[in-house]
Design a protein around this motif. Structure first.
Motif, PDB file in Angstrom:
ATOM      1  N   ALA A  28      -4.490   1.014   5.543  1.00  0.00           N
ATOM      2  CA  ALA A  28      -5.133   1.632   4.382  1.00  0.00           C
ATOM      3  C   ALA A  28      -5.538   3.077   4.686  1.00  0.00           C
ATOM      4  O   ALA A  28      -5.289   3.991   3.887  1.00  0.00           O
ATOM      5  N   HIS A  29      -6.150   3.278   5.838  1.00  0.00           N
ATOM      6  CA  HIS A  29      -6.614   4.624   6.188  1.00  0.00           C
ATOM      7  C   HIS A  29      -5.447   5.585   6.386  1.00  0.00           C
ATOM      8  O   HIS A  29      -5.557   6.780   6.062  1.00  0.00           O
ATOM      9  N   VAL A  65     -14.150  -5.387   2.569  1.00  0.00           N
ATOM     10  CA  VAL A  65     -13.913  -6.717   3.129  1.00  0.00           C
ATOM     11  C   VAL A  65     -14.945  -7.695   2.576  1.00  0.00           C
ATOM     12  O   VAL A  65     -16.157  -7.463   2.689  1.00  0.00           O
ATOM     13  N   VAL A 117      -8.437  -0.858  -0.940  1.00  0.00           N
ATOM     14  CA  VAL A 117      -7.825  -2.107  -0.489  1.00  0.00           C
ATOM     15  C   VAL A 117      -8.962  -3.089  -0.245  1.00  0.00           C
ATOM     16  O   VAL A 117      -9.832  -2.848   0.604  1.00  0.00           O
ATOM     17  N   ALA A 118      -8.976  -4.186  -1.000  1.00  0.00           N
ATOM     18  CA  ALA A 118     -10.062  -5.164  -0.914  1.00  0.00           C
ATOM     19  C   ALA A 118      -9.486  -6.518  -0.526  1.00  0.00           C
ATOM     20  O   ALA A 118      -8.672  -7.080  -1.268  1.00  0.00           O
ATOM     21  N   VAL A 123      -7.996  -8.067   9.143  1.00  0.00           N
ATOM     22  CA  VAL A 123      -8.624  -6.989   8.379  1.00  0.00           C
ATOM     23  C   VAL A 123      -8.672  -5.676   9.160  1.00  0.00           C
ATOM     24  O   VAL A 123      -8.643  -4.595   8.554  1.00  0.00           O
ATOM     25  N   CYS A 155     -13.772  -1.080   8.911  1.00  0.00           N
ATOM     26  CA  CYS A 155     -13.773  -1.228   7.455  1.00  0.00           C
ATOM     27  C   CYS A 155     -14.789  -0.255   6.870  1.00  0.00           C
ATOM     28  O   CYS A 155     -15.774   0.115   7.519  1.00  0.00           O
ATOM     29  N   ASP A 156     -14.556   0.140   5.630  1.00  0.00           N
ATOM     30  CA  ASP A 156     -15.466   1.087   4.982  1.00  0.00           C
ATOM     31  C   ASP A 156     -16.645   0.373   4.341  1.00  0.00           C
ATOM     32  O   ASP A 156     -17.746   0.907   4.290  1.00  0.00           O
ATOM     33  N   THR A 162     -11.346   0.606   2.569  1.00  0.00           N
ATOM     34  CA  THR A 162     -11.221  -0.847   2.640  1.00  0.00           C
ATOM     35  C   THR A 162     -12.551  -1.517   2.327  1.00  0.00           C
ATOM     36  O   THR A 162     -13.614  -1.065   2.773  1.00  0.00           O
ATOM     37  N   VAL A 176      -5.292  -4.188   8.572  1.00  0.00           N
ATOM     38  CA  VAL A 176      -5.210  -3.774   7.169  1.00  0.00           C
ATOM     39  C   VAL A 176      -5.953  -2.460   6.969  1.00  0.00           C
ATOM     40  O   VAL A 176      -5.474  -1.550   6.269  1.00  0.00           O
ATOM     41  N   ALA A 177      -7.122  -2.332   7.600  1.00  0.00           N
ATOM     42  CA  ALA A 177      -7.890  -1.089   7.490  1.00  0.00           C
ATOM     43  C   ALA A 177      -7.116   0.094   8.066  1.00  0.00           C
ATOM     44  O   ALA A 177      -7.133   1.197   7.504  1.00  0.00           O
ATOM     45  N   ILE A 228       0.846  -1.194   0.000  1.00  0.00           N
ATOM     46  CA  ILE A 228       0.000   0.000   0.000  1.00  0.00           C
ATOM     47  C   ILE A 228       0.881   1.243   0.000  1.00  0.00           C
ATOM     48  O   ILE A 228       1.844   1.344   0.755  1.00  0.00           O
TER      49      ILE A 228
END
Length: 406
Positions: A188-189, A197, A166-167, A181, A215-216, A195, A184-185, A159
């Motif tokens: 990503a943020h 998921v 990000v998926a 996850v 997560c978004d 994100t 990961v979020a 990233i």
């Protein structure tokens, strides 16, 4: 957890297949349905069948109450802030495609990046391939470790400040890998990305709190969590959904229609064009009630015991290759030496044992594993150690049969 009592709620399990009691080990493809889900769908069609939102008559009101009541059950199940953040879809595939079309295509441009992993289901690869082609964005992959996991260092190195989406899957449908996850979020943020998921294999098996995960978007399907087929959920943070355009247009999702222009309803209905999946939503609500009664924590603990028991006993078979990490969700993907997985599944079926064989809609992962296909046994709350014993016996018979053939 009283598994014997739980099994009695699933009428399909009380049957013989090819002269043997059924052992169903394919819940990652679709779970079986308990009586209260079957009865909830039946009751809707017998007593309340009507379209929702539009009518003022009694049947329409009852149907609407049950449909929107199911949405509230989903909201509580995933701990969303509002029912406005809960969109009913046809399933995980439709949910991810909605984000890829409505969000990604509107917000990505040449030079931007979409980051995914090689372990994704095709439903979380192809939409992003198409979004990248449509926008000029670049598709990037987080590399996998030899055991089928990725590290947070892998994530940080992949990233960048150019990453916009990000998926990742919550749980791999092939390896059983449970991905971090939440972390990961966070990464990503920190880089300004949203994100997505894929929760198809997560929501049925573990407690999901979208606030905690931060997560978004989170997508999942009803049919993998004791609900009907054809119903799924897209959770999205309200501020993102508010700025997104619908992807289907027609009745239900409109506010005003003029000859040359139209306006949309507020969330969540602007994403639910046409007559919605009413019976499916009601059935999903009943499935959530069932899972809550059993307890997600109990389900997770039971499945972990099954996964450990399966790994231990399957490894006693000579010539078996098991794919994925030691710590995993409740599935085991494997191959027997010199036996095609389709042949393995066919012999097991003759013994009344249902497993999945093929590429599991994960061909890039099959390439990474250097195989064409695998067999997969996946477990759920109604499975027992005796089911796994039957699987081991069936695999030994498979080896014996093909040993005699060749």
């Amino acid at each position: 957890m009283d598994v014997k009592a739980i099994r009695q709620q699933f009428p399909i399990l009380d049957q013989e297949v090819n002269g043997h009691p059924l052992v169903y080990l394919d819940s990652s493809a679709t779970s079986q349905k308990p009586l209260q889900v079957i009865e909830a769908v039946d009751a809707y069609y017998r007593q309340d069948n009507s379209n929702v939102h539009r009518g003022v008559h009694t049947l329409g009101t009852r149907a609407t109450d049950k449909y929107e009541g199911a949405r509230e059950k989903v909201r509580r199940f995933i701990n969303a802030n509002s029912t406005a953040e809960v969109i009913f879809t046809r399933g995980t595939t439709t949910s991810i495609n909605t984000v890829a079309y409505s969000y990604a295509r509107a917000n990505l441009k040449a030079g931007d990046e979409i980051v995914i992993t090689p372990m994704e289901h095709h439903s979380n690869i192809i939409p992003w391939q198409q979004a990248a082609k449509a926008t000029g964005a670049t598709l990037k992959y987080i590399p996998l470790q030899p055991n089928g996991t990725f590290t947070l260092d892998d994530v940080r190195e992949t990233i960048t400040g150019n990453t916009k989406v990000v998926a990742v899957t919550h749980v791999s449908n092939v390896l059983g890998t449970v991905n971090p996850v939440k972390e990961v979020a966070q990464i990503a943020h920190q880089n300004g990305a949203v994100t997505v998921v894929d929760g198809a294999q997560g929501a049925p098996h573990m407690k999901v709190d979208v606030k905690e995960l931060d997560c978004d978007f989170y997508a999942f399907s009803g049919h993998k969590m004791c609900g009907p087929t054809g119903i799924g959920v897209l959770f999205g943070k309200r501020e993102l959904l508010e700025d997104m355009e619908p992807v289907e247009f027609g009745g239900e999702m409109i506010d005003f229609v003029n000859l040359y222009d139209s306006t949309w309803k507020e969330l969540p209905w602007k994403f639910e064009g046409g007559t919605p999946i009413i019976a499916g939503a009601i059935g999903l609500g009943a499935a959530i009630d069932f899972l809550n009664d059993v307890g997600l924590e109990n389900i997770t603990a039971h499945e972990q015991k099954l996964a450990d028991y399966a790994l231990k006993n399957l490894r006693s078979i000579d010539g078996i290759t098991i794919y994925g990490p030691e710590k995993r969700a409740a599935l085991v993907t494997f191959n027997l030496d010199d036996v095609h997985p389709h042949d393995t599944a066919t012999v097991l079926d003759a013994e009344g044992i249902a497993v999945r064989a093929g590429h599991h809609c994960a061909q890039p992962l099959m390439k990474w594993l250097e195989v064409v296909a695998t067999a997969r046994a996946s477990f759920y709350l109604y499975n027992t150690e005796e089911d796994i014993d039957r699987l081991v016996d069936g695999l030994l018979k498979t080896k014996e049969y093909f040993g005699d053939v060749f």
